[in-house]
Scaffold this motif. Structure first.
Motif, PDB file in Angstrom:
ATOM      1  N   ARG A 312     -14.662  35.791  12.878  1.00 25.14           N
ATOM      2  CA  ARG A 312     -14.779  35.393  14.286  1.00 25.14           C
ATOM      3  C   ARG A 312     -15.325  33.967  14.330  1.00 25.14           C
ATOM      4  O   ARG A 312     -16.389  33.683  13.776  1.00 25.14           O
ATOM      5  CB  ARG A 312     -15.714  36.333  15.048  1.00 25.14           C
ATOM      6  N   GLN A 315     -16.383  29.165  18.072  1.00 29.26           N
ATOM      7  CA  GLN A 315     -15.843  28.661  19.336  1.00 29.26           C
ATOM      8  C   GLN A 315     -15.512  29.794  20.308  1.00 29.26           C
ATOM      9  O   GLN A 315     -15.442  29.577  21.509  1.00 29.26           O
ATOM     10  CB  GLN A 315     -14.587  27.834  19.064  1.00 29.26           C
ATOM     11  N   THR A 316     -15.289  30.995  19.777  1.00 35.62           N
ATOM     12  CA  THR A 316     -15.013  32.152  20.640  1.00 35.62           C
ATOM     13  C   THR A 316     -16.245  33.035  20.793  1.00 35.62           C
ATOM     14  O   THR A 316     -16.139  34.176  21.236  1.00 35.62           O
ATOM     15  CB  THR A 316     -13.860  32.978  20.051  1.00 35.62           C
ATOM     16  N   ASN A 317     -17.397  32.528  20.415  1.00 29.27           N
ATOM     17  CA  ASN A 317     -18.646  33.290  20.477  1.00 29.27           C
ATOM     18  C   ASN A 317     -19.708  32.457  21.190  1.00 29.27           C
ATOM     19  O   ASN A 317     -20.671  31.999  20.576  1.00 29.27           O
ATOM     20  CB  ASN A 317     -19.092  33.645  19.049  1.00 29.27           C
TER      21      ASN A 317
END
Length: 408
Positions: A312, A315-317
């Motif tokens: 993961r 940038q998506t967290n």
């Protein structure tokens, strides 16, 4: 990370060199200066328009997966598996199929009766699912990666690989030891001097194990004995000949003994004081001790399945601004049949040995998955199953990892 830096530097130098050559051919003054600008600044500016994964953005999961696969194939020390039949090429959907060879034909001596009677040799299919090894996810925050002085991601990958390797070889050693003493799987108690509640291992014990294998007509060529740390130390303390042969500077392993190829392994399985193997999922008690084990190489196999990286991106967290990574790996080592394997366990000198102990067979991942799916279907079909399934879906929304064991 180091590979990405090397790739970036190499690409930049190529860009600069080509820019200088092209500008010089076009007759542009100060081609060196303008070539540097074109080769460095322009690609950095255009990088904003590149798709995700270009210009060294993100983490190359396929690169790190390949690194881990290479590490797991090289493996840590488990030389006792060298030369064992490798059925990795036969793995399909993390299941390997073996042929259960029927009995041998009867042999007629000085026969005078014709026609000779027919005898069927029936073979069967044995489908064995590989074990699934997973690591817990490791967070790597952007703060840790900022201006870091070492390859943090490479270090994390290496530790995940080490953890999986230790677990799978420990499971392999456990699988190659018999559950208890039987007619086809001899388990021999130690008979030496007392040492803190257990008797030491001696050469007599190894000879006793050899005698039982001889009686079972296990071929001498291909017998391997894997000694646990306690039994190696016992022999080193009380056996001068073993000390002299302990390390072979040519091969790097213990010298052969009484027809056995002898190895040493630090994660041998534990046996109880009754001489039965402690289940792999159980922690040993204070009266349990590691045991040595033996096997015939042509009666065991190993197989390796797929390796996958789960990642993961930070940038998506947005909550934690951290990368998260873990791995899944499939592997198995098993006897083809419960025969031609044996063990030497540390006897306490008083407890009667248990033989023919019936134990519940350990379930592999394929069996666990099928049972979980069957339970899910039964829950759906039963009264109130709709509410139960709804409750399961709510649980999965709260904790997606809870659904792992319910994969179809």
């Amino acid at each position: 990370m180091r590979k990405e830096i090397v790739k970036f530097v190499t690409g930049t130098l190529v860009n600069v060199l080509m820019s200088i050559v092209i500008l010089a051919c076009l007759g542009i003054p100060n081609a060196g200066f303008w070539g540097l600008i074109v080769g460095v600044v322009l690609p950095m500016a255009l990088g904003k328009f590149f798709p995700k994964g270009a210009a060294l953005e993100g983490v190359y999961t396929e690169v790190w997966t390949g690194e881990l696969v290479k590490q797991l194939r090289g493996g840590m020390t488990a030389s006792f598996l060298d030369g064992v039949s490798d059925y990795s090429a036969a793995v399909n959907n993390e299941v390997v199929h073996l042929v259960d060879v029927g009995g041998d034909p009867d042999v007629l001596i000085n026969n005078t009766t014709y026609p000779i009677a027919a005898q069927e040799l029936e073979d069967g299919d044995i489908a064995l699912g590989l074990d699934k090894f997973q690591t817990k996810k490791t967070p790597v925050s952007d703060d840790q990666l900022f201006a870091i002085s070492y390859d943090k991601m490479g270090s994390v990958i290496e530790r995940h690989g080490d953890a999986i390797t230790i677990a799978k070889f420990k499971k392999a050693a456990h699988a190659l030891a018999p559950n208890s003493n039987t007619a086809k799987t001899p388990v021999v108690p130690t008979s030496g001097e007392d040492d803190n509640g257990r008797k030491k291992c001696t050469r007599k014990d190894i000879i006793a194990l050899k005698r039982k294998l001889d009686a079972l007509q296990v071929p001498a060529a291909g017998r391997r004995l894997v000694l646990c740390s306690d039994h190696v130390n016992d022999l080193l303390e009380d056996d001068q000949k073993f000390r002299d042969q302990y390390y072979n500077y040519t091969t790097g392993k213990i010298a052969n003994m009484y027809g056995f190829e002898v190895y040493e392994f630090e994660n041998c399985p534990y046996f109880t004081k009754e001489g039965t193997k402690v289940p792999f999922k159980n922690s040993p008690s204070g009266t349990d001790h590691q045991a040595s084990f033996c096997f015939y190489t042509k009666r065991v196999f190993r197989a390796q399945g797929s390796t996958k990286m789960y990642y993961r991106d930070a940038q998506t967290n947005p909550d934690y601004q951290q990368n998260e990574v873990n791995f899944r790996h499939y592997y198995i080592v098993l006897p083809k049949k419960m025969e031609a394997i044996g063990a030497i366990y540390s006897y306490d000198g008083a407890t009667e040995q248990t033989s023919d102990q019936s134990v519940e067979a350990e379930k592999n991942w394929a069996e666990t998955r099928r049972e979980a799916e069957a339970a899910k279907m039964a829950m759906t079909m039963s009264d109130g199953g709709e509410n139960a399934v709804s409750g399961l879906e709510e649980k999965l929304q709260e904790d997606p990892a809870a659904g792992e064991e319910l994969e179809a």
